[in-house]
Scaffold this active site. Structure first.
Site, mmCIF file in Angstrom:
data_model
loop_
_atom_site.group_PDB
_atom_site.id
_atom_site.type_symbol
_atom_site.label_atom_id
_atom_site.label_comp_id
_atom_site.label_asym_id
_atom_site.label_seq_id
_atom_site.Cartn_x
_atom_site.Cartn_y
_atom_site.Cartn_z
ATOM 1 N N ASP A 22 9.420 10.378 18.945
ATOM 2 C CA ASP A 22 9.671 9.142 18.075
ATOM 3 C C ASP A 22 9.925 7.909 18.647
ATOM 4 O OD1 ASP A 22 9.805 11.309 16.135
ATOM 5 O OD2 ASP A 22 11.999 11.069 15.658
ATOM 6 N N ASP A 57 5.313 13.088 17.234
ATOM 7 C CA ASP A 57 5.667 11.981 16.238
ATOM 8 C C ASP A 57 5.846 10.939 16.911
ATOM 9 O OD1 ASP A 57 5.466 14.560 14.606
ATOM 10 O OD2 ASP A 57 7.575 14.574 14.364
ATOM 11 N N ARG A 70 0.683 14.450 11.222
ATOM 12 C CA ARG A 70 1.110 15.622 10.428
ATOM 13 C C ARG A 70 2.029 14.650 9.417
ATOM 14 N NH1 ARG A 70 6.187 19.280 13.102
ATOM 15 N NH2 ARG A 70 7.570 17.159 13.974
#
Length: 579
Positions: free
Chosen positions: A408, A431, A487
């Site tokens: 992140d 991510d 994703r």
């Protein structure tokens, strides 16, 4: 065989020399400064706010210019030579360098170790500095002394001494409204020698006299070392000093000086830069921390940018740019790093987990934010979610910036935010580019440190665009061999990769449904002319697409919104937006 090996060695040697030449360290030109305390670098002990104008000069030049300040407290044109200081400076001067020369304050002093006479010994010393600089191929520039703040008429024609008082120690003479000279003919020597030898002369006395006279006896104190008692540890009893500058005074006067320098020396003019505020850990700026500079920007300053230079250094702070600090430009020197080490599972003061949003090193809420050459880092390491930069601002533009972290790293937070990243470097594991915003990444380098997912968009239903990557390069550490392009954090996630070079770490299927088959019906994942070992259109996940053309995917179209924002063509130009 032996001959071929010799040729190969020769070619490698030539290549090394050429590469070394191209990697030549900047800066290529040095400005050496010699002079007295009004120009000198100062110690920062006890929060000392005193600055010489030469100390803050680096913030007014690009990194192609190095400022090497040898000015020292208490030195005259004579003592600077006799103490061996000039020998040290001149030994370093090379062809094309500049030597800025400013003496006078201490040449006026009566003691024999420093005293010189204008018209004779003072002029002789200045001639020596000029001639020896030229002999080394350097370029001398003569300055006369900055003004003393003296609104009291002298009782006679003698030179006024430097006066430093402790507030309240004795009654002070009543000040008038006229600024009186205290340097006499010492001001003429640099001017006369410059004319005689054909040297550039900068009239610092006139520059500073005009400034102080315009400000008047009350406001001009803001430039000098007037310190109230019990405010600064360095001066617990306070200080009243009409000669030496504080931070604000040094920055103000240096700004006026560089304008004069640019006018008189066109070769240096192209390197001069002006910023509203400078942040520097060595005391050469207005502030020591980035947050102090942001706080100083006026709220809702419209139709103009507030520019902040962050000089080289690692600034460990938690930075917040609130919605009221609109139109900020944050520009970094090479090596300017904004860092912090919070993470989602770290406890706050109440013993609660900070959470992903609370972990960020930097928060950007104000619209029309621009950053260039800044590194945004979360240094907590591989400890789960740990955001380096949380961007909620609309029309946020990042150029040549770096975003460092693990999971992140970059949080594109707001659903109404449009963000543009140009020639940036972004790294992480899982991510590491995620959020709701519409964001364009143009010619960026995206680096995976471990197996995981490059992006996790959460695009809202009905939004036309999510993430669009143009001409980006995706690379990875050797241990990262199983990486997905994206994703869907939310069902309607969008990510499109256009003409991107994909490393072999990108899995053949390319896209992941986050374990939810229903996401495949709503997410929009696409590529156009991907290349590299990770480009494998035939093996891609069935729910992804290969675009046949780029209709509707021009950068201008993606970011236009209702106001026509176009950072590619307009750069960081402000739009005429009513607020």
């Amino acid at each position: 065989m032996k001959e071929n090996r010799s040729k190969l060695v020769l070619l490698l040697a030539v290549a090394f020399v050429l590469c070394s030449a191209f990697r030549a360290d900047k800066p290529v030109v040095t400005i050496f400064m010699i002079g007295d305390s009004t120009m000198a670098n100062k110690k920062l002990d006890g929060g000392n706010p005193e600055r010489g104008w030469g100390m803050v000069l680096p913030g007014f030049f690009s990194e192609d210019i190095k400022i090497d300040n040898h000015a020292a407290n208490g030195r005259s044109s004579k003592s600077f030579i006799t103490e061996g200081r000039w020998a040290k400076v001149i030994s370093k001067v090379k062809k094309g360098d500049y030597v800025f020369i400013q003496f006078g304050h201490n040449d006026e002093k009566a003691d024999s170790t420093r005293h010189t006479e204008p018209g004779t010994t003072f002029d002789d010393n200045l001639r020596r500095y000029v001639n020896e600089t030229r002999a080394k191929g350097g370029i001398p520039v003569l300055f006369n002394s900055i003004v003393r703040r003296n609104f009291v008429q002298p009782q006679d024609a003698s030179i006024t001494k430097d006066i430093r008082r402790t507030p309240g120690e004795k009654e002070q003479p009543k000040e008038g409204t006229v600024l009186f000279d205290t340097h006499g003919t010492y001001l003429d020597s640099p001017r006369n020698v410059a004319k005689e030898l054909g040297v550039v002369f900068i009239d610092m006395n006139k520059i500073t006299h005009d400034l102080v006279q315009e400000l008047g006896p009350v406001e001009s104190k803001k430039l000098f070392m007037f310190v109230a008692p019990n405010q600064i540890p360095a001066f617990p009893k306070g200080r009243e000093d009409n000669t030496h500058l504080n931070t604000y005074g040094a920055r103000t006067i240096a700004g006026l000086a560089v304008d004069a320098i640019g006018k008189e020396i066109p070769e240096l003019a192209k390197y001069i830069r002006h910023y509203d505020y400078v942040v520097a850990q060595d005391g050469s700026g207005d502030f020591f921390t980035v947050q102090e500079a942001i706080n100083a920007v006026p709220d809702f300053r419209k139709n103009i940018r507030s520019t902040i230079l962050v000089r080289k250094g690692t600034y460990k702070e938690k930075i917040i740019i609130p919605e009221s600090k609109i139109n900020i430009s944050l520009i970094g020197e090479d090596g300017a790093v904004l860092t912090n080490d919070d993470f989602a599972n770290k406890k706050n003061v109440f013993g609660e987990n900070m959470g992903t949003s609370g972990s960020s090193s930097c928060y950007i809420y104000a619209p029309d934010f621009y950053a260039e050459n800044i590194t945004f880092e979360n240094s907590s390491g591989p400890v789960g979610q740990a955001v380096a930069c949380f961007v909620s601002a609309d029309r946020a533009f990042f150029k040549n910036c770096r975003f460092l972290g693990f999971q992140d790293t970059l949080y594109t937070y707001s659903k109404q935010s449009r963000q543009y990243y140009e020639d940036c470097y972004i790294e992480g594991t899982v991510d590491f580019i995620f959020g709701w915003s519409t964001a364009v990444f143009n010619r960026c380098h995206i680096h995976s440190k471990r197996d995981g997912y490059v992006t996790a968009p959460s695009t809202d239903k009905g939004k036309k665009y999510g993430y669009v990557f143009y001409d980006c390069k995706l690379t990875a550490e050797p241990e990262a061999t199983k990486v997905y392009l994206s994703r869907p954090w939310r069902p309607y996630a969008q990510a499109v990769f256009i003409r991107c070079e994909l490393g072999k770490h990108i899995l053949p299927e390319g896209w992941n449904n986050w374990g939810k088959k229903e996401n495949e019906k709503t997410a929009f994942y696409a590529e156009y002319e991907s290349r590299g070992e990770g480009a494998n259109p035939k093996a891609r996940a069935a729910f992804s697409r290969q675009l046949k053309n780029l209709k509707g995917y021009g950068i201008k179209t993606v970011l236009a919104g209702d106001d026509g924002w176009n950072p590619v063509e307009d750069g960081n130009k402000l739009l005429d937006v009513k607020r």
